[in-house]
Design an enzyme around this catalytic site. Structure first.
Site, PDB file in Angstrom:
ATOM      1  N   ALA A  63       0.932  -1.288   0.089  1.00  0.00           N
ATOM      2  CA  ALA A  63      -0.060  -0.080  -0.132  1.00  0.00           C
ATOM      3  C   ALA A  63       1.172   1.102  -0.046  1.00  0.00           C
ATOM      4  O   ALA A  63       2.049   1.327   0.263  1.00  0.00           O
ATOM      5  CB  ALA A  63      -0.814  -0.041   1.247  1.00  0.00           C
ATOM      6  N   GLY A 102       0.478  -5.040   0.720  1.00  0.00           N
ATOM      7  CA  GLY A 102      -0.542  -5.279  -0.314  1.00  0.00           C
ATOM      8  C   GLY A 102      -0.367  -5.749  -1.663  1.00  0.00           C
ATOM      9  O   GLY A 102      -1.208  -6.142  -2.460  1.00  0.00           O
ATOM     10  N   GLU A 105      -0.485  -9.259  -1.282  1.00  0.00           N
ATOM     11  CA  GLU A 105      -1.837  -9.878  -1.259  1.00  0.00           C
ATOM     12  C   GLU A 105      -2.675  -9.572  -2.463  1.00  0.00           C
ATOM     13  O   GLU A 105      -3.760 -10.352  -2.448  1.00  0.00           O
ATOM     14  CB  GLU A 105      -2.483  -8.646  -0.059  1.00  0.00           C
ATOM     15  CG  GLU A 105      -1.992  -8.702   1.423  1.00  0.00           C
ATOM     16  CD  GLU A 105      -2.538  -7.787   2.118  1.00  0.00           C
ATOM     17  OE1 GLU A 105      -2.178  -6.609   1.914  1.00  0.00           O
ATOM     18  OE2 GLU A 105      -3.308  -8.272   2.998  1.00  0.00           O
ATOM     19  N   GLU A 125       3.969  -5.958   7.088  1.00  0.00           N
ATOM     20  CA  GLU A 125       3.124  -4.952   7.715  1.00  0.00           C
ATOM     21  C   GLU A 125       3.442  -4.702   9.089  1.00  0.00           C
ATOM     22  O   GLU A 125       3.573  -3.651   9.685  1.00  0.00           O
ATOM     23  CB  GLU A 125       1.641  -5.187   7.417  1.00  0.00           C
ATOM     24  CG  GLU A 125       0.995  -5.042   6.291  1.00  0.00           C
ATOM     25  CD  GLU A 125       1.256  -5.962   5.291  1.00  0.00           C
ATOM     26  OE1 GLU A 125       2.247  -6.947   5.240  1.00  0.00           O
ATOM     27  OE2 GLU A 125       0.633  -5.987   4.255  1.00  0.00           O
TER      28      GLU A 125
HETATM   29  C1  3H9 Z   1       0.256  -2.260   3.416  1.00  0.00           C
HETATM   30  O1  3H9 Z   1       0.579  -3.000   2.266  1.00  0.00           O
HETATM   31  C2  3H9 Z   1      -1.063  -2.617   3.992  1.00  0.00           C
HETATM   32  C3  3H9 Z   1      -1.776  -3.557   3.533  1.00  0.00           C
HETATM   33  O2  3H9 Z   1      -1.582  -4.737   3.961  1.00  0.00           O
HETATM   34  C4  3H9 Z   1      -3.386  -3.201   3.469  1.00  0.00           C
HETATM   35  C5  3H9 Z   1      -3.773  -2.011   2.759  1.00  0.00           C
HETATM   36  C6  3H9 Z   1      -5.225  -1.884   2.975  1.00  0.00           C
HETATM   37  N1  3H9 Z   1       4.643   3.429   0.118  1.00  0.00           N
HETATM   38  O3  3H9 Z   1      13.286   1.575   0.859  1.00  0.00           O
HETATM   39  P1  3H9 Z   1      13.842   2.596  -0.279  1.00  0.00           P
HETATM   40  C7  3H9 Z   1       9.561   4.825  -0.997  1.00  0.00           C
HETATM   41  S1  3H9 Z   1       1.654  -1.583   4.161  1.00  0.00           S
HETATM   42  C8  3H9 Z   1       5.152   4.669  -0.227  1.00  0.00           C
HETATM   43  O4  3H9 Z   1      14.925   3.425  -0.340  1.00  0.00           O
HETATM   44  P2  3H9 Z   1      14.828   0.131  -1.410  1.00  0.00           P
HETATM   45  C9  3H9 Z   1      10.455   5.078  -0.201  1.00  0.00           C
HETATM   46  O5  3H9 Z   1       9.858   5.968   0.906  1.00  0.00           O
HETATM   47  C10 3H9 Z   1       3.032  -1.685   3.209  1.00  0.00           C
HETATM   48  N2  3H9 Z   1       6.453   4.722  -0.540  1.00  0.00           N
HETATM   49  O6  3H9 Z   1      14.268   1.592  -1.354  1.00  0.00           O
HETATM   50  C11 3H9 Z   1      11.656   5.738  -0.505  1.00  0.00           C
HETATM   51  O7  3H9 Z   1      11.245   6.974  -1.134  1.00  0.00           O
HETATM   52  P3  3H9 Z   1      12.532   8.136  -1.190  1.00  0.00           P
HETATM   53  C12 3H9 Z   1       3.876  -2.980   3.059  1.00  0.00           C
HETATM   54  C13 3H9 Z   1       7.308   3.813  -0.297  1.00  0.00           C
HETATM   55  O8  3H9 Z   1      15.248  -0.524  -2.763  1.00  0.00           O
HETATM   56  C14 3H9 Z   1      11.419   5.031  -2.199  1.00  0.00           C
HETATM   57  O9  3H9 Z   1      10.009   4.240  -2.263  1.00  0.00           O
HETATM   58  N3  3H9 Z   1       4.916  -2.907   2.520  1.00  0.00           N
HETATM   59  C15 3H9 Z   1       6.695   2.546   0.078  1.00  0.00           C
HETATM   60  O10 3H9 Z   1      16.037   0.083  -0.254  1.00  0.00           O
HETATM   61  C16 3H9 Z   1      12.472   3.824  -2.355  1.00  0.00           C
HETATM   62  O11 3H9 Z   1      12.406   3.161  -0.814  1.00  0.00           O
HETATM   63  C17 3H9 Z   1       5.983  -2.291   2.865  1.00  0.00           C
HETATM   64  O12 3H9 Z   1       6.294  -2.301   4.185  1.00  0.00           O
HETATM   65  C18 3H9 Z   1       5.476   2.098   0.285  1.00  0.00           C
HETATM   66  N4  3H9 Z   1       4.773   1.191   0.434  1.00  0.00           N
HETATM   67  O13 3H9 Z   1      14.029  -0.930  -0.971  1.00  0.00           O
HETATM   68  C19 3H9 Z   1       7.229  -2.107   2.194  1.00  0.00           C
HETATM   69  N5  3H9 Z   1       7.791   1.682   0.041  1.00  0.00           N
HETATM   70  O14 3H9 Z   1      13.105   7.599  -2.381  1.00  0.00           O
HETATM   71  C20 3H9 Z   1       8.066  -1.080   2.508  1.00  0.00           C
HETATM   72  C21 3H9 Z   1       8.972   2.359  -0.496  1.00  0.00           C
HETATM   73  O15 3H9 Z   1      11.647   9.417  -1.537  1.00  0.00           O
HETATM   74  N6  3H9 Z   1       9.213  -0.761   1.620  1.00  0.00           N
HETATM   75  N7  3H9 Z   1       8.556   3.672  -0.668  1.00  0.00           N
HETATM   76  O16 3H9 Z   1      13.066   8.334   0.308  1.00  0.00           O
HETATM   77  C22 3H9 Z   1      10.186  -1.422   1.745  1.00  0.00           C
HETATM   78  O17 3H9 Z   1      10.412  -2.169   2.519  1.00  0.00           O
HETATM   79  C23 3H9 Z   1      11.361  -0.941   0.735  1.00  0.00           C
HETATM   80  O18 3H9 Z   1      11.108   0.435   0.459  1.00  0.00           O
HETATM   81  C24 3H9 Z   1      11.501  -1.924  -0.485  1.00  0.00           C
HETATM   82  C25 3H9 Z   1      12.666  -1.365  -1.417  1.00  0.00           C
HETATM   83  C26 3H9 Z   1      12.218  -3.376  -0.116  1.00  0.00           C
HETATM   84  C27 3H9 Z   1      10.477  -2.155  -1.265  1.00  0.00           C
END
Ligand code: 3H9
Length: 694
Positions: A63, A102, A105, A125
């Site tokens: 999400a 998400g 999911e 999450e």
């Molecule tokens: C969810 O899904 C809830 C659902 O179950 C239900 C919904 C109803 N959103 O980490 P990085 C940005 S909860 C917005 O440096 P990497 C991040 O801020 C979500 N922005 O890269 C950064 O921005 P900036 C569950 C996001 O390659 C840029 O992307 N998912 C999101 O080291 C690059 O990120 C998670 O918890 C996001 N979801 O790692 C996954 N994710 O460049 C969270 C990232 O401006 N994300 N950004 O600073 C991660 O674990 C890592 O970002 C990922 C990439 C592994 C994807």
């Protein structure tokens, strides 16, 4: 179609591609794009199957966290997944990079899933204080079985596509994602395969119904690891409903629990920490586009506790290092400790059995500082004394190759002075690791007055490569973390004279969620270090000095502020210390009094926050959230409390400023008066966070 989701037709297969950099998060526009794409492909009589895939570096990473807490926009993720699941044509998720939260999911809502070999999937999450809120707690147990599902959901850890395929969450691993997914879709059509809906498949749930201990065990393990965290326990509960509630009802429960967590204080703090960590890596004052220097080889000087831990961090990341000592004896001792450390971790299953040999194989021990000559990055981790550091840097200037980044792992000393020992101060900076360096994630990157931007970027990049969280800070005594710690320590020490005992002071902080208090921390670090430094500086501290004079140096002597049983690190209150404190204070003519936990808490925390404000005034830290990152990753500040500056905002700066003034008068210590910045923010009714917004 939409800007962020495109659709094209390859014969009978419709390809819906999300293209929303950086990580294809499920923003309202992405959700709508997928919803419309699937709907229109379903309505197109020439389309027989639909592939949902992503452009860029990854499949949907979850999400869009930036939308949380804002008014919801249609369609919600549930509706998108419903639309996919009820589609009368097979929908196949084609996964590369990381399908997370998400995103995973949504993939589990598809009828089939293919992935590249390198792809990873997970429901992280809980790391944001949440639980999977779009069916993950119900579809994942049906895909991989409840035991594996609850473990994945409660830890938030990712697994590789091959493992996911073995467990049943991925149907096929493909070499080329685009052509492989298309071929898979055509095969499904040609073989008239059914539309597989995980919601209807309870086959893997049966076995677990008899034994529900998997949920209690998972929750207990989570509780032990993440003291005080609500999300993992709530997540385990949500997954357990896959066994005792019908699918639709369990989805409803999942949504209720998700909403409760999302609106709670813990998740708010954890989401803040997620962005704070990413923000910290952005360095102000560095010209746009500045690239780091190439780092192909790394040398570390000093195989002591810090040097060894730093070398292990590189080896853990698969990067070879040269570890330099002054003599064979010291080198042998250092390497021996590292080997023992790895063996102990392998014995308790923390790393694979062959990892110690592999990792030690990456650490080349040598004698003689001249061996730095090929290194692109040199990290000095010798004794914390200015004279020794200066001598080492003088030699580095002589032996290091041109353009090498020269880093010192000092925790207090002035980088500018150290840099002056070289003809190349532009290449000198601090890389302050935290003990134990192979475990703690923080690395304060200290920018000297002459440090070149590309040297700074190099250090930030390298820190990230070895899985550290870099925070750029300026030069001052103790930098950000230890300087604030000193403000806290000064109060803690005073309490012993005023009336409290070490165990009362420490308990106030552990109750708040810190892993330990100042006295247990002192025992861990070794009390003799501070004693020696006090003697050098001609400073007296009657109680601390008396403890050291009694030969109590902390854990290493089995006694310090606490006593320790043989082989145990658990601090036990010691009546001897109580006696020693009382005798010392009586001798000094002091009258001890009962201190309340509230007073102890405020006098520990608020001066620290005040010091944080001073650090911001002096521009030692770039932003309040950087200070929080320092505390989260260097000192075990509980993530669900966001960090000291975030916490201060939640208390209210007005209250903190008032209490500081009160204690300044009560204890006759003007240094406790709120700093001009804190006072100004308090007077204006503002927060530290408002500074970041400009
Ligand atoms: C969810 O899904 C809830 C659902 O179950 C239900 C919904 C109803 N959103 O980490 P990085 C940005 S909860 C917005 O440096 P990497 C991040 O801020 C979500 N922005 O890269 C950064 O921005 P900036 C569950 C996001 O390659 C840029 O992307 N998912 C999101 O080291 C690059 O990120 C998670 O918890 C996001 N979801 O790692 C996954 N994710 O460049 C969270 C990232 O401006 N994300 N950004 O600073 C991660 O674990 C890592 O970002 C990922 C990439 C592994 C994807």
């Amino acid at each position: 179609m939409s800007q962020v989701v495109k659709m094209e037709r390859h014969g009978e297969v419709a390809i819906v591609t999300v293209d929303s950099p950086p990580v294809n998060a499920l923003s309202a526009a992405v959700r709508k794009g997928i919803f419309d794409g699937v709907k229109s492909a379903a309505a197109d009589p020439d389309v027989k199957a639909i592939v949902v895939t992503c452009a860029g570096r990854t499949f949907i990473a979850g999400a869009d966290i930036t939308e949380f807490g804002k008014p919801p926009q249609q369609p919600g993720l549930h509706e998108v997944i419903d639309e996919i699941e009820k589609c009368p044509k097979p929908v196949i998720a084609a996964i590369h990079g990381t399908a997370l939260g998400g995103g995973f999911e949504l993939a589990l809502g598809c009828h089939y899933r293919v992935a590249t070999k390198e792809a990873k999937v997970g429901l992280p999450e809980v790391k944001l204080g949440l639980l999977p809120g779009a069916g993950g707690t119900q579809r994942l147990p049906r895909a991989v079985g409840p035991e594996m599902a609850v473990k994945m959901i409660v830890t938030g850890d990712f697994i590789g596509a091959p493992e996911a395929a073995k467990a049943g969450a991925i149907d096929e691993i493909v070499d080329n994602l685009a052509s492989g997914a298309e071929a898979f879709a055509k095969k499904i059509v040609a073989e008239k395969k059914p539309l597989r809906k995980l919601r209807d498949d309870d086959s893997k749930l049966a076995a677990a119904k008899a034994d529900r201990s998997i949920f209690t065990n998972a929750a207990a393990a989570a509780n032990k690891k993440g003291r005080g965290l609500e999300a993992p326990v709530t997540a385990a509960e949500a997954v357990s409903h896959s066994l005792d509630q019908p699918f639709e009802q369990a989805l409803k429960t999942e949504r209720e629990l998700f909403t409760k967590l999302m609106n709670g204080e813990q998740s708010k703090a954890q989401r803040y920490a997620f962005f704070a960590e990413r923000e910290a890596a952005k360095v102000a004052g560095v010209p746009e586009g500045t690239k780091g220097r190439d780092v192909k080889s790394v040398a570390i000087i000093g195989a002591g506790t810090m040097g060894g831990g730093i070398a292990m961090s590189f080896a853990n990341a698969g990067i070879p290092v040269t570890l330099i000592e002054t003599g064979d004896e010291q080198l042998k001792r250092g390497l021996g400790i590292m080997q023992k450390n790895y063996d102990a971790t392998a014995a308790r299953g923390g790393i694979p059995a062959d990892a110690p040999a592999k990792r030690m194989g990456l650490i080349k021990g040598v004698v003689g500082i001249e061996n730095v000559k090929d290194a692109d990055l040199i990290i000095e981790a010798v004794f914390e004394t200015m004279a020794i550091k200066k001598e080492v840097f003088g030699k580095l200037d002589q032996y290091a190759k041109k353009g090498a980044v020269l880093a010192t792992n000092t925790s207090y000393l002035n980088i500018n002075e150290i840099a002056k020992m070289t003809q190349r101060p532009q290449d000198v900076l601090g890389m302050h690791f935290f003990s134990p360096a192979n475990v703690m994630k923080l690395c304060e990157i200290v920018r000297g007055e002459k440090t070149a931007p590309d040297a700074l970027v190099t250090a930030v990049n390298v820190a990230k490569k070895i899985a550290k969280v870099p925070v750029v800070v300026g030069v001052c005594d103790g930098f950000v973390g230890n300087r604030m710690l000193a403000a806290r320590g000064k109060q803690a020490e005073k309490f012993l004279f005023e009336g409290a005992l070490p165990q009362q002071v420490d308990a106030v902080l552990t109750k708040f969620g810190m892993p330990m208090g100042p006295f247990a921390m002192g025992d861990l670090a070794g009390l003799d270090i501070g004693w020696r430094s006090r003697k050098d500086r001609g400073i007296k501290s009657e109680i601390a000095d008396a403890i050291c004079e009694a030969g109590r140096f902390g854990q290493k002597t089995g006694k310090g502020y606490y006593k320790y049983e043989q082989g145990s690190r658990a601090p036990l209150p010691d009546p001897e210390i109580e006696k020693l404190i009382e005798e010392t204070t009586t001798k000094m003519g002091l009258k001890r009094r009962q201190m309340s936990d509230d007073e102890i808490f405020e006098r520990l925390m608020y001066p620290m926050i005040n010091e944080g404000a001073r650090i911001l005034e002096e521009k030692i830290a770039q932003r309040p959230s950087d200070i929080d990152v320092v505390w989260l990753y260097g000192y075990g500040w509980p993530i669900y409390r966001g960090g000291p500056m975030f916490y201060a905002d939640s208390v209210g700066l007005k209250k903190i400023a008032e209490r500081l003034s009160f204690y300044a008068k009560q204890t006759n210590d003007p240094s406790l008066e709120p700093t001009p910045l804190l006072k100004k923010l308090a007077d204006e009714g503002k927060t530290f966070a408002s500074l970041a917004k400009g």
